[in-house]
Each structure stands twice: as structure tokens, then as C-alpha cells.
Design an enzyme around this catalytic site. Structure first.
Site, PDB file in Angstrom:
ATOM      1  N   LYS A 141       0.583  -1.137  -0.080  1.00 52.51           N
ATOM      2  CA  LYS A 141       0.052   0.065  -0.200  1.00 52.51           C
ATOM      3  C   LYS A 141       0.841   1.368  -0.098  1.00 52.51           C
ATOM      4  CE  LYS A 141      -1.977   2.782   2.886  1.00 52.51           C
ATOM      5  NZ  LYS A 141      -1.951   4.185   2.247  1.00 52.51           N
ATOM      6  N   GLU A 200       9.843   0.870  10.833  1.00 53.80           N
ATOM      7  CA  GLU A 200      10.842   1.829  10.543  1.00 53.80           C
ATOM      8  C   GLU A 200      10.046   3.249  10.692  1.00 53.80           C
ATOM      9  OE1 GLU A 200      12.620   4.863   9.291  1.00 53.80           O
ATOM     10  OE2 GLU A 200      12.742   3.973   7.164  1.00 53.80           O
ATOM     11  N   CYS A 219      13.105  10.707   7.936  1.00 47.56           N
ATOM     12  CA  CYS A 219      12.926  10.283   9.334  1.00 47.56           C
ATOM     13  C   CYS A 219      14.093  10.364  10.131  1.00 47.56           C
ATOM     14  CB  CYS A 219      12.284   8.728   9.466  1.00 47.56           C
ATOM     15  SG  CYS A 219      13.343   7.812   8.277  1.00 47.56           S
ATOM     16  N   GLU A 264       9.102  15.234  16.648  1.00 46.40           N
ATOM     17  CA  GLU A 264       9.555  15.286  14.972  1.00 46.40           C
ATOM     18  C   GLU A 264       8.781  16.166  14.134  1.00 46.40           C
ATOM     19  OE1 GLU A 264       8.544  11.727  12.740  1.00 46.40           O
ATOM     20  OE2 GLU A 264      10.585  11.674  11.990  1.00 46.40           O
TER      21      GLU A 264
HETATM   22  P1  ADP Z   1       2.755  10.164   7.804  1.00 42.11           P
HETATM   23  O1  ADP Z   1       2.208  10.706   9.157  1.00 42.11           O
HETATM   24  O2  ADP Z   1       4.189  10.134   7.517  1.00 42.11           O
HETATM   25  O3  ADP Z   1       1.750  10.502   6.690  1.00 42.11           O
HETATM   26  P2  ADP Z   1       1.474   7.687   8.795  1.00 42.11           P
HETATM   27  O4  ADP Z   1       2.029   6.833   9.656  1.00 42.11           O
HETATM   28  O5  ADP Z   1       0.137   8.427   9.058  1.00 42.11           O
HETATM   29  O6  ADP Z   1       2.724   8.501   8.515  1.00 42.11           O
HETATM   30  O7  ADP Z   1       1.420   6.953   7.217  1.00 42.11           O
HETATM   31  C1  ADP Z   1       2.359   6.029   6.612  1.00 42.11           C
HETATM   32  C2  ADP Z   1       1.407   5.168   5.884  1.00 42.11           C
HETATM   33  O8  ADP Z   1       0.605   4.383   7.010  1.00 42.11           O
HETATM   34  C3  ADP Z   1       0.443   5.463   4.781  1.00 42.11           C
HETATM   35  O9  ADP Z   1       0.549   4.626   3.685  1.00 42.11           O
HETATM   36  C4  ADP Z   1      -0.864   5.453   5.464  1.00 42.11           C
HETATM   37  O10 ADP Z   1      -2.021   5.498   4.471  1.00 42.11           O
HETATM   38  C5  ADP Z   1      -0.747   4.312   6.432  1.00 42.11           C
HETATM   39  N1  ADP Z   1      -1.739   4.211   7.551  1.00 42.11           N
HETATM   40  C6  ADP Z   1      -2.238   5.020   8.241  1.00 42.11           C
HETATM   41  N2  ADP Z   1      -2.960   4.663   9.029  1.00 42.11           N
HETATM   42  C7  ADP Z   1      -2.990   3.409   9.166  1.00 42.11           C
HETATM   43  C8  ADP Z   1      -3.589   2.248   9.860  1.00 42.11           C
HETATM   44  N3  ADP Z   1      -4.340   2.595  10.980  1.00 42.11           N
HETATM   45  N4  ADP Z   1      -3.140   0.882   9.588  1.00 42.11           N
HETATM   46  C9  ADP Z   1      -2.312   0.641   8.571  1.00 42.11           C
HETATM   47  N5  ADP Z   1      -1.922   1.637   7.720  1.00 42.11           N
HETATM   48  C10 ADP Z   1      -1.988   3.227   8.143  1.00 42.11           C
END
Ligand code: ADP
Length: 493
Positions: free
Chosen positions: A191, A265, A299, A396
Site C-alpha cells: 500500500k 521503521e 525520518c 518530530e
Molecule cells: P505520515 O504521518 O508520515 O503520513 P502515517 O503513519 O500516517 O505517516 O502513514 C504512513 C502509511 O501508513 C501511509 O501509507 C498510511 O496510509 C498508512 N496508515 C495510516 N494509518 C494506518 C493504519 N491505521 N493501519 C495501517 N496503515 C495505516
């Protein structure tokens, strides 16, 4: 000069969008629900394209396709050399389409074309070639156990890997995830981030063109709910996630019922320690790169710059002038060194942290405001006299905001470097070898750079201590994320 060696044009061409659908079992298809979402251009704040939005039904189909490709092959049952050959073919196709992929990355993410050309896409190619080389070198051991037995281990692929990535290095994070998984013989449900799905989809097309069998790589653009559906699916054996620490906590909870293997990560607040005996020009240039590269959206950004009091005034003068010399603007222009932040949410969050720094009493030496009124551009910002307890020294920010924290001696700086909940990376600038190694041994971080910053190589493991992650990406270490160890014991009597 041949076309292959001609220097790319100063202004990159805006690429054609070729793929916006889901990749399931080798077919490109719409979401079962018919839903789409818009991926936005961070320069113009306008829509680039509508992309298929995968829901639970699509996740289920993709996982089944990945399971079938894993169980009935041919992938892990294929001759490992052939797996490696297909991965190399994919790397070759990426190389042939390098300029298009670099431009796609710049369009979707906003990063300067000079970075997509010189860093992102070459590192993608390197990573896939490195792991292609591992495909036929994953072996076990023979173990001398007590008694008349022959005991050995095999390293078998973990199975179906769910891979969830962020938007800061969309193509590179795809390669970091695909490389070790494919080499180990796993199949993939990937994804990409909702902000930046386009380069991953194009890589999916090239993977199909390279001849990677149907179902081995499935790609499901979508939001957090798509990611959560992958995490909860019983047909997925392992989750590899790169993103925020908070999302990792959700994933851990969602993965608990099926006890999936997890590697993370995550975020960081990396200390970059500059001693008075350093090569100051190199330290200033390295500190600028370590923080401002990729608009600060790394990061491992060196966001806490600890500067020894004795050189503080000189360091500050030089870093401010370098920050002010950064060239903000059209990321398609190869002279541009800083593009916009990826989206409005990130932009707003960064502006909130800038206010927080000002309110807490840190001295804003340069920047501290938006640039222009269209696109998510933030002026390169340097805060001085930041103290450890300030929000901007603990959280961060993920933007072009540097915090300078003066220090007096080695023991003090080690203790202060270790005060956050993170432990991803650190750097030290000094000409004293003993001091450099003392820091390398004492800072709680997965990577320490000495007299350099952001030196990445597919062969060198990367990952976090503490709340910065679990497991390691890259290098031989990442293969452990995608293999299960099996012990076989045979009676020789
Ligand atoms: P950022 O703050 O860098 O956008 P996130 O952790 O929100 O980081 O997002 C990183 C990835 O995780 C994206 O592909 C996002 O769609 C996905 N994501 C967000 N929430 C969830 C969740 N509850 N379960 C699995 N994947 C998620």
C-alpha cells in the site's frame, strides 16, 4: 553523445500519468466499490489524477492472489537464480525509464528534480540489484548437535508480506520493501501512501513488464483504512511498515490477534553533534544537508544540532547564510534545491511547530514563515538557543526547521542526545577519532554517521532503537524480516 548519456534538461518535462488503478493478480482494475481519491500537486494545490481507492474487498482479493502466487508458485519454488534475474530485469527497466520516474516522483511529492534524479531513482535501482544478488545466496547452517544426528537449518520465505509505506521517498521505500521480500521468495501486498501513489504504480507496471509472475506483487492505493485491512487480514503473514510511531502502535494492536511478524521503521529526532575540533565548513554543509534535504521530510533528519559553545557563533553565522541561500521554487527546475512540503496537513503541522518554538523563547534566526501564497513552501528555518525541554527539541517536525542546542562537554552532550524517545540516527563532527567512537558507542541510535550525514547504501542496515522502530531495513539484516528459520534433525542411526 548518445541519448542515454546526454545530460537531462534543466527543466524536466512533466510526465504522463500512465497508471492509476489497483494491481491485483497481474491485472489492473478499479476498486470493487468504484471509489477513487485525488492525488494532489503540492506546488499548485491542484489535482494530478484520480486514483483507485482500495477497500476491504480489494484487500481480500489481493491477499488471495498473493497467497496463490506464494503457495502454488512459481515464485519461491522457482530457481532462485531466475528470481534474481527477474529482479535485475526490473532494475534494468527502471534504469531505462529513469527520467520519467524521477519526474513522476517530483510531480507527486514536490521534491526537487535534482534529488529525484541523483538520489531517489538511482538508489531504487541499486537496492533492487543488491537484493537480486541475494536471491540465490540465502542459506542455512549445519549444526553440530549432541548424539548421532544430522541437524541443519533452512531459511524459508515468510509468506505473504503486507507492506505499507509513507510519502517522503515513495519509489525508494517501495524498493526497500520489495527488494528483500522478492529475494527471499515472499509475495507482496503493497500500500503506497495516499499522498504519493503514482511512482509505486508505475514500478508495478515495470515489474509486470519484467516478467515477475502475476500475484507476486499486488498494489493497493488507499488511506489508513486500506492499510488497516491489510494488517487485519488472516492471509497476510507479515507486515513491514514505514511511517509514524503512532500508526505503528495501531498496527501492533491490529496485528495482535493473528500474531503477525512486524517490522517498523519510524520517526526520529536525530542528534547531530558538532565539536569545536571539527572541519567547520564540512560540518556546516553536512548539517544543512542532514536537516534540509528532502524539505526536512526524512525520518533520520538531523533536527537537533548540538554545537559546542566555542564555535557556536561561527557555526550559526555560516548555517544561517547557507539556509538563506537555498533555492526554493519549481521542483521541475534542476537549479531548485527546496520544493514544497507534501501536503496541507504537513504544512500546517510545521507552521504550528514554528509558532511553538517562537512562543517557547527559542531565537528564530531565519525563516519562520510561509513562502508565497500557493503551494506548501516553508522558508528554511533555523532556531537557536533551543533547550531540551522545548517541543521543537522533542517532537518530530518533519519539515525544514533546524534547532541549534549549544553544549559545553562530551558527557553532557551524550546524555542530552539520548533524552528523546527516539533512536534512529545520529551524527558527530570531530577530528578526534577517540571522541568520534565514544559518541558512536554511547548514542542510542541505529545509525551513527561520523563526519558525514545521510550516507545510505543498500548493503548497510538501517533502523531504529527505542520508539524509532523494530528490525532493520537494507543489507543482509533485512532478509531476516522475510524468512523463517526451520531446523531439520535427522537420525543417523
Ligand atoms: P505520515 O504521518 O508520515 O503520513 P502515517 O503513519 O500516517 O505517516 O502513514 C504512513 C502509511 O501508513 C501511509 O501509507 C498510511 O496510509 C498508512 N496508515 C495510516 N494509518 C494506518 C493504519 N491505521 N493501519 C495501517 N496503515 C495505516
Amino acid at each position: 553523445m548518445s541519448a542515454a548519456t546526454a545530460a537531462p534538461p534543466r527543466k524536466a518535462a512533466v510526465p504522463k500519468i500512465r497508471q492509476t488503478k489497483l494491481l491485483i493478480g497481474g491485472e489492473w482494475c478499479d476498486a470493487a466499490s468504484g471509489k477513487t481519491f485525488a492525488t494532489m500537486n503540492p506546488v499548485t494545490e491542484e489535482k494530478i489524477a484520480d486514483v483507485a481507492y482500495a477497500g476491504e474487498a480489494d484487500v481480500d482479493r489481493a491477499v488471495k492472489a498473493a497467497r496463490k502466487a506464494f503457495e502454488s508458485g512459481p515464485w519461491h519454488t522457482m530457481d532462485a537464480r531466475d528470481r534474481g534475474r527477474l529482479m535485475n530485469r526490473l532494475a534494468d527497466l527502471i534504469e531505462q525509464n529513469q527520467e520519467e520516474l524521477a519526474a513522476l516522483e517530483t510531480l507527486d511529492n514536490g521534491k526537487p528534480i535534482r534529488d529525484s534524479r541523483a538520489a531517489d531513482i538511482p538508489l531504487v535501482i541499486d537496492c533492487l540489484r543488491y537484493y537480486a544478488g541475494w536471491a540465490d545466496k540465502i542459506s542455512g547452517q549445519t549444526i553440530p548437535i549432541r548424539g548421532d544426528y544430522f541437524c541443519y537449518t533452512r531459511r524459508e520465505p515468510t509468506g505473504v508480506a503486507g507492506q505499507i509505506i509513507p510519502w517522503n521517498f515513495p519509489a525508494l521505500m517501495t524498493a526497500w520493501k520489495w527488494g528483500p521480500a522478492l529475494a527471499a521468495g515472499c509475495t507482496i501486498v503493497m500500500k503506497p501512501a495516499e499522498q504519493t501513489p503514482l511512482s509505486c504504480l508505475r514500478l508495478g507496471e515495470l515489474a509486470m513488464e519484467a516478467g515477475i509472475p502475476a500475484g507476486v506483487i499486488n498494489i493497493l492505493p488507499g488511506f489508513g483504512d486500506t492499510g488497516a485491512a491489510i494488517v487485519k487480514h488472516r492471509g497476510v503473514d507479515k507486515i513491514a511498515f514505514t511511517g509514524s510511531t503512532e500508526t505503528a502502535q495501531f498496527i501492533m494492536r491490529d496485528a495482535a490477534p493473528s500474531l503477525k511478524r512486524l517490522t517498523f521503521e519510524l520517526g526520529g529526532k536525530s542528534p547531530n553533534i558538532v565539536f569545536a575540533d571539527c572541519d567547520l565548513d564540512a560540518a556546516v554543509a553536512g548539517s544543512e544537508f542532514g536537516l534540509f534535504f528532502n524539505q526536512g521530510q526524512c525520518c533520520c533528519a538531523g533536527s537537533r544540532v548540538f554545537v559546542e559553545e566555542k564555535i557556536h557563533a561561527k557555526f550559526v553565522e555560516q548555517i544561517v547564510s547557507r539556509a538563506q541561500a537555498r533555492k526554493l521554487g519549481d521542483p521541475f527546475d534542476s537549479e531548485t534545491t527546496q520544493g514544497p512540503q507534501v501536503d496541507r496537513d504537513q504544512f500546517d503541522k510545521i507552521m504550528r511547530y514554528i509558532e511553538s518554538g517562537k512562543n517557547a523563547g527559542a531565537e528564530c534566526l531565519t525563516g519562520g514563515q510561509r513562502v508565497g501564497d500557493r503551494g506548501f513552501f516553508v522558508a528554511p528555518t533555523v532556531f537557536d538557543r533551543v533547550t531540551d525541554d522545548m517541543e521543537i527539541a522533542q517532537d518530530e517536525i518533519f519539515g525544514p526547521v533546524m534547532s541549534i542546542l549549544p553544549f559545553k562537554n562530551l558527557d553532557e552532550v551524550v546524555q542530552r542526545a539520548n533524552t528523546t524517545c527516539y533512536g534512529l540516527a545520529a551524527a558527530v563532527w570531530t577530528r578526534d577519532v577517540a571522541k568520534a567512537h565514544h559518541i558512536a558507542n554511547s548514542v542510542r541510535a541505529g545509525t551513527v554517521w561520523i563526519n558525514c550525514y545521510d550516507v545510505f547504501d543498500a548493503a548497510a542496515p538501517f533502523g531504529g532503537f527505542k520508539m524509532s522502530g523494530m528490525g532493520r531495513e537494507l543489507g543482509e539484516a533485512a532478509l531476516a524480516n522475510y524468512t523463517e528459520l526451520k531446523t531439520v534433525t535427522m537420525n543417523l542411526k
